[in-house]
Write a protein that holds these residues in place. Structure first.
Motif, PDB file in Angstrom:
ATOM      1  N   GLU A 157      -0.643   0.547 -11.977  1.00  0.00           N
ATOM      2  CA  GLU A 157      -1.704  -0.533 -11.234  1.00  0.00           C
ATOM      3  C   GLU A 157      -3.289  -0.381 -11.510  1.00  0.00           C
ATOM      4  O   GLU A 157      -3.610   0.853 -11.154  1.00  0.00           O
ATOM      5  N   TYR A 205       4.834   0.341  -2.705  1.00  0.00           N
ATOM      6  CA  TYR A 205       5.951  -0.236  -3.457  1.00  0.00           C
ATOM      7  C   TYR A 205       7.100   0.274  -3.457  1.00  0.00           C
ATOM      8  O   TYR A 205       7.490   1.461  -3.032  1.00  0.00           O
ATOM      9  N   ILE A 217      10.249  -4.233  -9.564  1.00  0.00           N
ATOM     10  CA  ILE A 217       9.183  -3.559  -8.591  1.00  0.00           C
ATOM     11  C   ILE A 217       8.699  -4.622  -7.652  1.00  0.00           C
ATOM     12  O   ILE A 217       8.299  -5.710  -7.851  1.00  0.00           O
ATOM     13  N   SER A 246      10.090   2.497   0.249  1.00  0.00           N
ATOM     14  CA  SER A 246       8.733   2.242   0.041  1.00  0.00           C
ATOM     15  C   SER A 246       8.005   3.298   0.106  1.00  0.00           C
ATOM     16  O   SER A 246       8.245   4.187   0.736  1.00  0.00           O
ATOM     17  N   ARG A 260       5.890  -5.091  -4.471  1.00  0.00           N
ATOM     18  CA  ARG A 260       4.556  -4.359  -3.971  1.00  0.00           C
ATOM     19  C   ARG A 260       4.137  -5.240  -2.726  1.00  0.00           C
ATOM     20  O   ARG A 260       4.428  -6.411  -2.366  1.00  0.00           O
TER      21      ARG A 260
END
Length: 674
Positions: free
Chosen positions: A636, A647, A612, A664, A614
């Motif tokens: 989160e 993300y 992942i 994203s 971020r």
């Protein structure tokens, strides 16, 4: 007649199980709740006169109580005063309102010559009949007594004494209530406005006469059209049955009436009613229809006349025909014609025949006209032949079938065939055939797929019918369609695009696109499309990396044949080092709990884990967390409010390769409004 009247007015009382009689007197009992009614009657004129003069004494003793015999119980006198006929004023007063009482009083006190035995017997018989018409009359004649001092758990023996002699003994169980039976099997026949009825006596002990009742309001209320009782005037038949009959004239025609019968008992009571009969009055003596015949192009026209004023008396008409005079007539009309019908066409006439028209009256009786003979000048051809569905074998054997002709002068058929519907047909039968089945053999190596047939029927004078409707027969198809061909393909790392040209065969029906892994033995179907869809390309997104596939096109014609030449190609995905990116991404958040949930969907057989990425605020998108291959969402918590979060995700495979980085997705949790 007097002898029969004496027998049936008197002796019917003493022929059943509950009875007691001597040669001069008989006695019966009727058990009701709380009482026993005793009824006796002399059996001849001499006993009658003696009873009238001397009077009757009735005795009773208890012979059983609660089922236990009472052997020594003495007789008690029930009638301290002897039972004699009441005085003449009683009859004069009662006779004012009761004609039966008036007759009984006259018979009782009117002198009869001692030498006139016929008059004596007649007076005696009539008086005994009058005694059955009411309890008051029987009581007034001294022939009835009601014993109300009884108990339901006791049995009694009664004795009737006349002139000091105990003539009759009768045992009665007070617990067995007497039931009055209704007359049975009421049957009726209607004729000329009159209704004849007949019924069976069901209780020779209790039935002394009958009352006929009629209803004209649909069976709601019944009244006796004749108050006089119907006497039993017939002797028993060979089986011991007694039947009674009555003829009643209907008040008016064209109305429903309902009839029933009730029996008059020796106690002056009426039994339950019999079954109910319905009768409708109509005229059953009707004139004959007058028939005339005419030959027309459509067949034999029958016309008849019948008075319209009598329509309410008939149900309808039937048309009858016979081949010869004296032979059986058969009905031509499939069902009864309306009563208003006055014509009928025999569309399939015989060369010669006899016709009749029959009317059915309301009771179902037929009245037929005189016969009319018809001889045709035979110019009428047979009817147009009618096909059944033909049957074709794979070897080209055609079985033609059609409906049989039933005309009496029918001769045979000729069959015709053509390769097109518009060309002139050729006869294929060398001689006229009488059968309704014909087999024809088709050549299978012709490109023309269709064959057409028709048929003509002939009578014995060679009058030809119109041609049967042309029917189409398809030749069995033994030539498979031409094969389709792959013309191009486009490969990528995620899909395979195929291009082809379809089969050019004119009878193409559908095409199947098949695929299999080259390591497998069987194909699976990717697509199926009809010829009119003209599909020429397909994109296969379901392929997997590092796998070789074999594609195949199969064409089918309308006979179910498929191309024999192979049409196949082997292809696999381009290996660019990266797998397809993850596309199904969702992101949700909750400001109150300060939590973000990032979810995705992705299918791949060799995923090791997910990475992942971020981005928080103004930071760069960078590696953030690894999650197991089985996980499809990430949470989160304790996120900052009013700060954007983004993300993205990448799949890491077990062979060391990776998927492309996904796009994203972003979210910002806003501070709650104060």
């Amino acid at each position: 007649m007097i002898k029969k009247l004496v027998i049936f007015c008197i002796c019917v009382l003493w022929t059943c199980v509950v009875q007691a009689q001597s040669k001069d007197v008989g006695m019966i009992a009727k058990v009701e709740k709380g009482k026993i009614i005793l009824r006796w009657m002399p059996l001849n004129y001499k006993a009658w006169k003696e009873g009238n003069e001397e009077g009757y004494t009735l005795l009773r003793r208890t012979i059983a109580k609660a089922g236990k015999p009472q052997n020594d119980a003495p007789f008690l006198v029930l009638t301290p005063q002897k039972r004699k006929p009441l005085a003449q004023p009683f009859w004069e007063n009662m006779g004012k309102n009761n004609k039966f009482a008036h007759v009984a009083g006259k018979l009782l006190y009117e002198p009869v010559p001692s030498h006139d035995t016929t008059a004596q017997n007649l007076n005696f018989a009539l008086c005994m009949q009058m005694s059955c018409m009411s309890t008051s009359i029987a009581n007034g004649l001294g022939m009835l007594f009601e014993d109300k001092l009884v108990s339901s758990d006791e049995e009694y023996q009664y004795a009737l004494v006349l002139s000091g002699k105990k003539l009759v003994f009768l045992e009665v169980n007070a617990a067995k209530i007497t039931r009055l039976k209704a007359p049975a099997n009421l049957y009726g026949e209607y004729s000329q406005g009159e209704f004849f009825m007949r019924w069976q006596m069901t209780d020779a002990l209790m039935h002394t006469a009958y009352i006929l009742e009629r209803s004209d309001d649909g069976g709601i209320t019944f009244k006796a059209p004749d108050p006089n009782p119907i006497l039993i005037s017939q002797e028993p038949d060979s089986l011991g049955r007694v039947f009674v009959s009555k003829l009643d004239k209907l008040p008016k025609l064209y109305q429903n009436y309902f009839y029933r019968v009730r029996a008059v008992t020796p106690f002056g009571q009426l039994s339950e009613p019999s079954n109910v009969l319905r009768v409708y009055g109509y005229k059953d003596k009707l004139p004959l229809p007058k028939l005339s015949t005419h030959i027309t192009p459509k067949g034999v026209l029958l016309q008849w006349s019948f008075p319209d004023s009598l329509l309410n008396d008939i149900q309808g008409f039937k048309i009858l025909r016979a081949k010869k005079l004296g032979e059986k007539y058969y009905q031509l009309s499939p069902k009864m014609l309306s009563r208003k019908s006055r014509s009928f066409v025999d569309s399939l006439p015989l060369n010669s025949a006899y016709y009749r028209v029959a009317l059915l009256d309301y009771g179902g009786k037929e009245v037929t006209s005189y016969p009319e003979m018809v001889i045709l000048d035979d110019t009428l051809p047979p009817a147009q032949p009618r096909w059944y569905k033909p049957i074709v074998s794979p070897k080209g054997i055609v079985k033609l079938r059609w409906k049989v002709h039933k005309e009496s002068d029918f001769y045979g058929y000729s069959i015709f065939r053509g390769d097109t519907k518009t060309q002139e047909f050729s006869i294929i039968t060398r001689r006229m055939i009488q059968d309704t089945v014909y087999h024809d053999t088709l050549s299978l190596n012709l490109l023309n797929k269709n064959v057409y047939y028709t048929i003509v029927a002939y009578d014995k004078r060679l009058n030809a019918s119109t041609h049967a409707d042309t029917i189409l027969v398809k030749r069995p198809d033994i030539i498979p369609p031409s094969a389709p061909n792959f013309t191009n393909y486009v490969l990528s790392d995620t899909s395979i695009v195929l291009h082809w040209e379809n089969s050019p065969s004119a009878d193409l029906f559908q095409t199947l696109l098949l695929r299999k892994n080259t390591k497998d033995t069987s194909y699976s179907m990717l697509d199926c499309f009809m010829a009119n869809e003209n599909l020429k390309s397909f994109t296969d997104y379901s392929v997997q990396p590092n796998t070789e596939y074999e594609y195949r096109l199969v064409a089918y014609d309308d006979a179910g044949l498929s191309n024999k030449e192979p049409c196949k190609i082997q292809l696999s995905l381009l290996d660019l080092g990266f797998g397809a990116s993850i596309k199904d991404l969702t992101i949700t958040g909750d400001s109150l709990t300060r939590k973000i949930v990032f979810s995705w969907k992705y299918q791949h057989p060799a995923i090791d884990k997910f990475l992942i990425y971020r981005k928080k605020g103004n930071d760069y998108l960078s590696e953030y967390k690894y999650v197991p291959a089985s996980v499809r969402n990430f949470e989160e918590t304790q996120v900052l409010l009013d700060v954007p979060y983004s993300y993205a995700i990448m799949a890491l495979y077990k062979d060391g390769r990776t998927s492309k980085l996904s796009r994203s997705v972003s979210i910002t949790l806003s501070s709650p409004q104060k």
